[in-house]
Design a protein around this motif. Structure first.
Motif, PDB file in Angstrom:
ATOM      1  N   UNK A 134     -73.673  70.658  18.008  1.00 51.70           N
ATOM      2  CA  UNK A 134     -72.547  71.565  18.331  1.00 51.70           C
ATOM      3  C   UNK A 134     -72.583  71.993  20.066  1.00 51.70           C
ATOM      4  N   UNK A 135     -73.871  72.225  20.467  1.00 52.69           N
ATOM      5  CA  UNK A 135     -74.069  72.790  21.716  1.00 52.69           C
ATOM      6  C   UNK A 135     -74.096  71.607  22.792  1.00 52.69           C
ATOM      7  N   UNK A 136     -74.289  70.598  22.392  1.00 53.65           N
ATOM      8  CA  UNK A 136     -74.399  69.446  23.329  1.00 53.65           C
ATOM      9  C   UNK A 136     -72.876  68.877  23.841  1.00 53.65           C
ATOM     10  N   UNK A 137     -71.784  69.745  23.396  1.00 54.55           N
ATOM     11  CA  UNK A 137     -70.394  69.427  23.640  1.00 54.55           C
ATOM     12  C   UNK A 137     -70.074  70.249  24.718  1.00 54.55           C
ATOM     13  N   UNK A 138     -71.056  71.106  25.410  1.00 53.87           N
ATOM     14  CA  UNK A 138     -70.800  72.031  26.294  1.00 53.87           C
ATOM     15  C   UNK A 138     -71.379  71.539  27.685  1.00 53.87           C
ATOM     16  N   UNK A 139     -70.989  70.343  27.899  1.00 48.85           N
ATOM     17  CA  UNK A 139     -71.232  69.562  29.100  1.00 48.85           C
ATOM     18  C   UNK A 139     -70.063  68.736  29.531  1.00 48.85           C
ATOM     19  N   UNK A 140     -70.082  68.157  30.742  1.00 49.65           N
ATOM     20  CA  UNK A 140     -69.015  67.276  31.170  1.00 49.65           C
ATOM     21  C   UNK A 140     -69.369  65.927  30.249  1.00 49.65           C
ATOM     22  N   UNK A 141     -68.443  65.324  30.182  1.00 48.38           N
ATOM     23  CA  UNK A 141     -68.701  64.015  29.247  1.00 48.38           C
ATOM     24  C   UNK A 141     -69.149  62.753  30.118  1.00 48.38           C
ATOM     25  N   UNK A 142     -69.305  63.156  31.363  1.00 53.60           N
ATOM     26  CA  UNK A 142     -69.949  62.151  32.326  1.00 53.60           C
ATOM     27  C   UNK A 142     -71.423  62.501  32.642  1.00 53.60           C
ATOM     28  N   UNK A 143     -72.301  61.451  32.115  1.00 56.87           N
ATOM     29  CA  UNK A 143     -73.764  61.895  32.355  1.00 56.87           C
ATOM     30  C   UNK A 143     -74.448  60.639  33.250  1.00 56.87           C
ATOM     31  N   UNK A 144     -75.099  61.177  34.210  1.00 59.86           N
ATOM     32  CA  UNK A 144     -75.887  60.280  35.025  1.00 59.86           C
ATOM     33  C   UNK A 144     -77.212  59.937  34.706  1.00 59.86           C
ATOM     34  N   UNK A 145     -77.588  58.590  34.302  1.00 61.01           N
ATOM     35  CA  UNK A 145     -78.742  58.068  33.827  1.00 61.01           C
ATOM     36  C   UNK A 145     -79.576  57.426  35.064  1.00 61.01           C
ATOM     37  N   UNK A 146     -80.769  58.026  35.284  1.00 56.31           N
ATOM     38  CA  UNK A 146     -81.707  57.357  36.063  1.00 56.31           C
ATOM     39  C   UNK A 146     -82.636  56.437  35.179  1.00 56.31           C
ATOM     40  N   UNK A 147     -82.390  55.141  35.498  1.00 56.97           N
ATOM     41  CA  UNK A 147     -83.077  53.959  34.791  1.00 56.97           C
ATOM     42  C   UNK A 147     -84.378  54.138  35.070  1.00 56.97           C
ATOM     43  N   UNK A 148     -85.268  53.386  33.790  1.00 55.37           N
ATOM     44  CA  UNK A 148     -86.651  53.164  34.283  1.00 55.37           C
ATOM     45  C   UNK A 148     -86.850  52.310  35.566  1.00 55.37           C
ATOM     46  N   UNK A 149     -88.027  52.805  36.100  1.00 51.72           N
ATOM     47  CA  UNK A 149     -88.101  52.191  37.701  1.00 51.72           C
ATOM     48  C   UNK A 149     -89.542  52.102  37.996  1.00 51.72           C
ATOM     49  N   UNK A 150     -90.129  51.048  37.766  1.00 54.54           N
ATOM     50  CA  UNK A 150     -91.733  50.936  37.760  1.00 54.54           C
ATOM     51  C   UNK A 150     -92.393  51.354  39.138  1.00 54.54           C
ATOM     52  N   UNK A 151     -91.717  50.994  40.180  1.00 57.17           N
ATOM     53  CA  UNK A 151     -91.987  51.351  41.243  1.00 57.17           C
ATOM     54  C   UNK A 151     -92.295  52.834  41.766  1.00 57.17           C
ATOM     55  N   UNK A 152     -91.735  53.833  40.970  1.00 54.98           N
ATOM     56  CA  UNK A 152     -91.656  54.993  41.394  1.00 54.98           C
ATOM     57  C   UNK A 152     -92.510  55.987  40.147  1.00 54.98           C
ATOM     58  N   UNK A 153     -92.630  55.149  39.116  1.00 55.13           N
ATOM     59  CA  UNK A 153     -93.202  55.767  37.853  1.00 55.13           C
ATOM     60  C   UNK A 153     -94.642  56.194  38.224  1.00 55.13           C
ATOM     61  N   UNK A 154     -94.906  57.393  37.916  1.00 53.92           N
ATOM     62  CA  UNK A 154     -96.562  57.946  37.729  1.00 53.92           C
ATOM     63  C   UNK A 154     -96.716  58.788  36.330  1.00 53.92           C
ATOM     64  N   UNK A 155     -97.839  58.743  36.027  1.00 52.60           N
ATOM     65  CA  UNK A 155     -98.248  59.698  34.927  1.00 52.60           C
ATOM     66  C   UNK A 155     -98.900  61.075  35.509  1.00 52.60           C
ATOM     67  N   UNK A 156     -98.713  62.244  34.557  1.00 52.02           N
ATOM     68  CA  UNK A 156     -99.199  63.345  35.072  1.00 52.02           C
ATOM     69  C   UNK A 156     -99.445  64.016  33.764  1.00 52.02           C
ATOM     70  N   UNK A 157    -100.093  65.328  33.881  1.00 56.09           N
ATOM     71  CA  UNK A 157    -100.473  66.177  32.771  1.00 56.09           C
ATOM     72  C   UNK A 157     -99.087  66.313  31.767  1.00 56.09           C
ATOM     73  N   UNK A 158     -98.051  66.192  32.365  1.00 56.27           N
ATOM     74  CA  UNK A 158     -96.686  66.559  31.555  1.00 56.27           C
ATOM     75  C   UNK A 158     -95.971  65.492  31.211  1.00 56.27           C
ATOM     76  N   UNK A 159     -96.430  64.174  31.759  1.00 58.76           N
ATOM     77  CA  UNK A 159     -96.123  62.862  31.250  1.00 58.76           C
ATOM     78  C   UNK A 159     -96.997  61.705  31.150  1.00 58.76           C
ATOM     79  N   UNK A 160     -97.528  61.978  29.816  1.00 62.55           N
ATOM     80  CA  UNK A 160     -98.317  61.067  29.322  1.00 62.55           C
ATOM     81  C   UNK A 160     -98.120  59.747  29.268  1.00 62.55           C
ATOM     82  N   UNK A 161     -96.737  59.560  28.892  1.00 65.13           N
ATOM     83  CA  UNK A 161     -96.056  58.237  28.373  1.00 65.13           C
ATOM     84  C   UNK A 161     -96.361  57.076  29.387  1.00 65.13           C
TER      85      UNK A 161
END
Length: 182
Positions: free
Chosen positions: A107-134
């Motif tokens: 229900x709450x997800x409807x409270x945005x513009x219906x256009x969303x921008x997706x940043x695709x996976x990008x190996x060259x800029x990807x880094x791990x840190x304490x909050x991003x262990x994936x």
């Protein structure tokens, strides 16, 4: 035009350049909201808590839901607001964790513009840190879950090109300018 026409989400898997892009958009005078999930993870690390997505996804999601809902209420009516992740991200993560998604998230997800921008996976800029262990492979899978979830919820997903942060910000600005002209 719906009442939430000025609320845009920038989503994507971990390490895809979302936060950097939001910082750039903020420099251009846009109201931008930081990634709630990252803040929650940082807080949990500080207190030794377990409300992180890889230990207690349902509690983590609930905290994120409350804080993201609060962010929505702070978006000014004039101008554009950008969000580093949106409530549909929580839905995607909960689904990926094979848990039941509470109705209030939809229900709450409807409270945005219906256009969303997706940043695709990008190996060259990807880094791990304490909050991003994936791993990068996890980031690719998460991005697919996000894209599918947004599309299932009726959002139009615009994939950002793998450009410099300045060119990505200009891409969004140009896209929104072209939308307002039509």
């Amino acid at each position: 035009m719906n009442e939430y026409h000025n609320r845009y989400i920038i989503t994507g898997g971990p390490g895809s350049g979302k936060s950097t892009l939001l910082n750039k958009l903020s420099e251009h005078g846009h109201q931008c909201f930081k990634e709630v999930s990252r803040m929650v993870i940082q807080e949990q690390h500080l207190i030794g808590g377990d409300k992180v997505p890889w230990r207690n996804l349902s509690e983590f999601a609930e905290i994120c839901f409350e804080r993201m809902s609060s962010q929505l209420s702070k978006c000014k009516l004039e101008g554009i607001c950008f969000f580093d992740r949106g409530l549909p991200d929580i839905i995607a993560y909960v689904r990926r964790g094979k848990l039941t998604v509470p109705t209030k998230y939809f229900n709450k997800s409807k409270q945005y513009n219906q256009t969303v921008f997706l940043a695709p996976p990008w190996q060259e800029i990807f880094i791990n840190d304490a909050e991003r262990p994936e791993s990068f492979e996890d980031a690719v899978e998460i991005a697919a879950f996000l894209k599918n979830t947004y599309q299932e919820l009726g959002f139009t997903v615009i994939e950002l090109p793998k450009f410099s942060v300045s060119k990505r910000a200009q891409f969004i600005t140009n896209y929104l300018d072209s939308e307002s002209d039509s």
